[in-house]
Scaffold this motif. Structure first.
Motif, PDB file in Angstrom:
ATOM      1  N   ARG A  55       8.845 -18.161  -4.709  1.00 56.02           N
ATOM      2  CA  ARG A  55       9.710 -17.379  -5.598  1.00 56.02           C
ATOM      3  C   ARG A  55       9.101 -16.061  -6.062  1.00 56.02           C
ATOM      4  O   ARG A  55       9.819 -15.101  -6.290  1.00 56.02           O
ATOM      5  CB  ARG A  55      10.106 -18.218  -6.814  1.00 56.02           C
ATOM      6  N   CYS A  56       7.777 -16.001  -6.217  1.00 51.66           N
ATOM      7  CA  CYS A  56       7.092 -14.789  -6.684  1.00 51.66           C
ATOM      8  C   CYS A  56       5.727 -14.699  -6.017  1.00 51.66           C
ATOM      9  O   CYS A  56       5.127 -15.723  -5.700  1.00 51.66           O
ATOM     10  CB  CYS A  56       6.851 -14.828  -8.194  1.00 51.66           C
ATOM     11  N   ILE A  57       5.257 -13.452  -5.849  1.00 54.51           N
ATOM     12  CA  ILE A  57       3.913 -13.227  -5.311  1.00 54.51           C
ATOM     13  C   ILE A  57       3.270 -12.079  -6.085  1.00 54.51           C
ATOM     14  O   ILE A  57       3.959 -11.245  -6.659  1.00 54.51           O
ATOM     15  CB  ILE A  57       3.934 -12.876  -3.805  1.00 54.51           C
ATOM     16  N   THR A  58       1.945 -12.046  -6.062  1.00 51.32           N
ATOM     17  CA  THR A  58       1.263 -10.895  -6.633  1.00 51.32           C
ATOM     18  C   THR A  58       1.215  -9.789  -5.589  1.00 51.32           C
ATOM     19  O   THR A  58       1.134 -10.052  -4.388  1.00 51.32           O
ATOM     20  CB  THR A  58      -0.169 -11.238  -7.083  1.00 51.32           C
ATOM     21  N   VAL A  59       1.299  -8.533  -6.086  1.00 53.90           N
ATOM     22  CA  VAL A  59       1.231  -7.360  -5.216  1.00 53.90           C
ATOM     23  C   VAL A  59       0.294  -6.332  -5.857  1.00 53.90           C
ATOM     24  O   VAL A  59       0.251  -6.213  -7.082  1.00 53.90           O
ATOM     25  CB  VAL A  59       2.632  -6.735  -4.986  1.00 53.90           C
ATOM     26  N   PRO A  60      -0.466  -5.605  -5.062  1.00 51.42           N
ATOM     27  CA  PRO A  60      -1.340  -4.580  -5.620  1.00 51.42           C
ATOM     28  C   PRO A  60      -0.533  -3.446  -6.244  1.00 51.42           C
ATOM     29  O   PRO A  60       0.485  -3.029  -5.694  1.00 51.42           O
ATOM     30  CB  PRO A  60      -2.119  -4.060  -4.420  1.00 51.42           C
ATOM     31  N   LYS A  61      -0.981  -2.980  -7.404  1.00 53.38           N
ATOM     32  CA  LYS A  61      -0.358  -1.846  -8.094  1.00 53.38           C
ATOM     33  C   LYS A  61      -1.455  -0.979  -8.671  1.00 53.38           C
ATOM     34  O   LYS A  61      -2.468  -1.487  -9.144  1.00 53.38           O
ATOM     35  CB  LYS A  61       0.549  -2.316  -9.244  1.00 53.38           C
ATOM     36  N   ARG A  62      -1.250   0.312  -8.654  1.00 55.61           N
ATOM     37  CA  ARG A  62      -2.196   1.239  -9.259  1.00 55.61           C
ATOM     38  C   ARG A  62      -1.779   1.417 -10.720  1.00 55.61           C
ATOM     39  O   ARG A  62      -0.672   1.801 -11.007  1.00 55.61           O
ATOM     40  CB  ARG A  62      -2.162   2.573  -8.516  1.00 55.61           C
ATOM     41  N   LEU A  94      -6.901  -0.257  -9.332  1.00 56.88           N
ATOM     42  CA  LEU A  94      -5.987  -1.077  -8.558  1.00 56.88           C
ATOM     43  C   LEU A  94      -5.959  -2.453  -9.197  1.00 56.88           C
ATOM     44  O   LEU A  94      -6.990  -3.088  -9.393  1.00 56.88           O
ATOM     45  CB  LEU A  94      -6.448  -1.159  -7.107  1.00 56.88           C
ATOM     46  N   THR A  95      -4.783  -2.896  -9.588  1.00 62.31           N
ATOM     47  CA  THR A  95      -4.608  -4.184 -10.247  1.00 62.31           C
ATOM     48  C   THR A  95      -3.475  -4.923  -9.538  1.00 62.31           C
ATOM     49  O   THR A  95      -3.106  -4.559  -8.436  1.00 62.31           O
ATOM     50  CB  THR A  95      -4.345  -3.968 -11.759  1.00 62.31           C
ATOM     51  N   LYS A  96      -2.907  -5.939 -10.160  1.00 68.87           N
ATOM     52  CA  LYS A  96      -1.813  -6.684  -9.534  1.00 68.87           C
ATOM     53  C   LYS A  96      -0.620  -6.786 -10.466  1.00 68.87           C
ATOM     54  O   LYS A  96      -0.767  -6.800 -11.680  1.00 68.87           O
ATOM     55  CB  LYS A  96      -2.276  -8.098  -9.168  1.00 68.87           C
ATOM     56  N   ALA A  97       0.531  -6.862  -9.848  1.00 70.14           N
ATOM     57  CA  ALA A  97       1.783  -7.099 -10.551  1.00 70.14           C
ATOM     58  C   ALA A  97       2.455  -8.290  -9.875  1.00 70.14           C
ATOM     59  O   ALA A  97       2.099  -8.666  -8.762  1.00 70.14           O
ATOM     60  CB  ALA A  97       2.674  -5.873 -10.477  1.00 70.14           C
ATOM     61  N   LEU A  98       3.426  -8.874 -10.544  1.00 70.82           N
ATOM     62  CA  LEU A  98       4.154 -10.011  -9.988  1.00 70.82           C
ATOM     63  C   LEU A  98       5.473  -9.515  -9.411  1.00 70.82           C
ATOM     64  O   LEU A  98       6.245  -8.844 -10.091  1.00 70.82           O
ATOM     65  CB  LEU A  98       4.400 -11.046 -11.088  1.00 70.82           C
ATOM     66  N   LEU A  99       5.710  -9.799  -8.141  1.00 71.16           N
ATOM     67  CA  LEU A  99       6.952  -9.438  -7.474  1.00 71.16           C
ATOM     68  C   LEU A  99       7.825 -10.679  -7.368  1.00 71.16           C
ATOM     69  O   LEU A  99       7.438 -11.660  -6.724  1.00 71.16           O
ATOM     70  CB  LEU A  99       6.663  -8.887  -6.069  1.00 71.16           C
ATOM     71  N   LEU A 113       5.961 -10.739   3.595  1.00 72.91           N
ATOM     72  CA  LEU A 113       4.750 -11.017   4.364  1.00 72.91           C
ATOM     73  C   LEU A 113       3.732  -9.881   4.223  1.00 72.91           C
ATOM     74  O   LEU A 113       2.535 -10.126   4.052  1.00 72.91           O
ATOM     75  CB  LEU A 113       5.101 -11.250   5.834  1.00 72.91           C
ATOM     76  N   GLU A 114       4.211  -8.634   4.263  1.00 77.87           N
ATOM     77  CA  GLU A 114       3.320  -7.478   4.111  1.00 77.87           C
ATOM     78  C   GLU A 114       2.675  -7.458   2.728  1.00 77.87           C
ATOM     79  O   GLU A 114       1.486  -7.163   2.593  1.00 77.87           O
ATOM     80  CB  GLU A 114       4.097  -6.184   4.340  1.00 77.87           C
ATOM     81  N   GLU A 115       3.453  -7.744   1.700  1.00 77.29           N
ATOM     82  CA  GLU A 115       2.938  -7.719   0.325  1.00 77.29           C
ATOM     83  C   GLU A 115       1.903  -8.824   0.111  1.00 77.29           C
ATOM     84  O   GLU A 115       0.932  -8.636  -0.614  1.00 77.29           O
ATOM     85  CB  GLU A 115       4.076  -7.839  -0.695  1.00 77.29           C
ATOM     86  N   ILE A 116       2.091  -9.970   0.740  1.00 78.93           N
ATOM     87  CA  ILE A 116       1.088 -11.034   0.648  1.00 78.93           C
ATOM     88  C   ILE A 116      -0.234 -10.518   1.223  1.00 78.93           C
ATOM     89  O   ILE A 116      -1.286 -10.651   0.595  1.00 78.93           O
ATOM     90  CB  ILE A 116       1.555 -12.311   1.382  1.00 78.93           C
ATOM     91  N   GLN A 117      -0.178  -9.907   2.390  1.00 79.09           N
ATOM     92  CA  GLN A 117      -1.391  -9.392   3.040  1.00 79.09           C
ATOM     93  C   GLN A 117      -2.021  -8.241   2.262  1.00 79.09           C
ATOM     94  O   GLN A 117      -3.236  -8.053   2.295  1.00 79.09           O
ATOM     95  CB  GLN A 117      -1.087  -8.958   4.475  1.00 79.09           C
ATOM     96  N   ALA A 118      -1.215  -7.474   1.542  1.00 76.90           N
ATOM     97  CA  ALA A 118      -1.726  -6.326   0.784  1.00 76.90           C
ATOM     98  C   ALA A 118      -2.698  -6.753  -0.320  1.00 76.90           C
ATOM     99  O   ALA A 118      -3.492  -5.942  -0.797  1.00 76.90           O
ATOM    100  CB  ALA A 118      -0.569  -5.533   0.186  1.00 76.90           C
ATOM    101  N   ASN A 119      -2.682  -8.021  -0.699  1.00 75.25           N
ATOM    102  CA  ASN A 119      -3.612  -8.513  -1.718  1.00 75.25           C
ATOM    103  C   ASN A 119      -5.067  -8.408  -1.252  1.00 75.25           C
ATOM    104  O   ASN A 119      -5.982  -8.473  -2.069  1.00 75.25           O
ATOM    105  CB  ASN A 119      -3.273  -9.952  -2.112  1.00 75.25           C
ATOM    106  N   ARG A 120      -5.280  -8.216   0.034  1.00 72.60           N
ATOM    107  CA  ARG A 120      -6.641  -8.002   0.556  1.00 72.60           C
ATOM    108  C   ARG A 120      -7.270  -6.754  -0.071  1.00 72.60           C
ATOM    109  O   ARG A 120      -8.476  -6.677  -0.214  1.00 72.60           O
ATOM    110  CB  ARG A 120      -6.623  -7.855   2.073  1.00 72.60           C
ATOM    111  N   GLU A 121      -6.446  -5.781  -0.438  1.00 73.54           N
ATOM    112  CA  GLU A 121      -6.930  -4.534  -1.034  1.00 73.54           C
ATOM    113  C   GLU A 121      -7.610  -4.746  -2.382  1.00 73.54           C
ATOM    114  O   GLU A 121      -8.419  -3.932  -2.796  1.00 73.54           O
ATOM    115  CB  GLU A 121      -5.771  -3.548  -1.239  1.00 73.54           C
TER     116      GLU A 121
END
Length: 134
Positions: A55-62, A94-99, A113-121
């Motif tokens: 239902r939700c994932i974390t995503v990198p945010k500046r 660079l921090t995280k937000a909830l999508l 899928l891309e946003e999940i992988q972006a957590n590598r940053e």
């Protein structure tokens, strides 16, 4: 039931886009766990099961720097070049937000899928909210 997990990448989750229709509700798009693959962090954790809905994932945010001194530097600078330099310095960490993954079909599954992988940053870990249908 609803639960939150933060796991390291690779997750080892087989995800698929599907349609669910809770009793008494209209059909809605969902990201469903098709399987938990051996060797991934989800397998090691043991909580996620096939059939769970993501239902939700974390995503990198500046995060913008809220330091008033830095903000003042940007406002007082008259040149575009100087403003760009000042903005670069105060761009923040660079921090995280909830999508929240929308149930509308206009949000592409590939982006999830891309946003999940972006957590590598950030830290190579992804936070996820799952729903386990009753």
């Amino acid at each position: 039931s609803i639960f939150f997990l933060e796991l390291a990448l690779p997750l080892g989750l087989s995800l698929a886009e599907g349609v669910v229709q809770p009793q008494g509700s209209a059909p809605a798009r969902a990201v469903e766990v098709q399987g938990v693959l051996e060797g991934g962090s989800a397998f090691e954790d043991g909580t996620v099961q096939a059939g769970d809905l993501l239902r939700c994932i974390t995503v990198p945010k500046r995060r913008a720097n809220s330091n008033e001194g830095m903000q003042q530097d940007v406002e007082d600078n008259d040149s575009a070049e100087g403003a760009g330099i000042a903005l670069g310095l105060s761009a923040g960490a660079l921090t995280k937000a909830l999508l929240v993954i929308p149930s509308s079909s206009s949000f592409p599954f590939e982006r999830v899928l891309e946003e999940i992988q972006a957590n590598r940053e950030v830290d190579n870990r992804v936070g996820m909210v799952f729903e386990r249908p009753l």
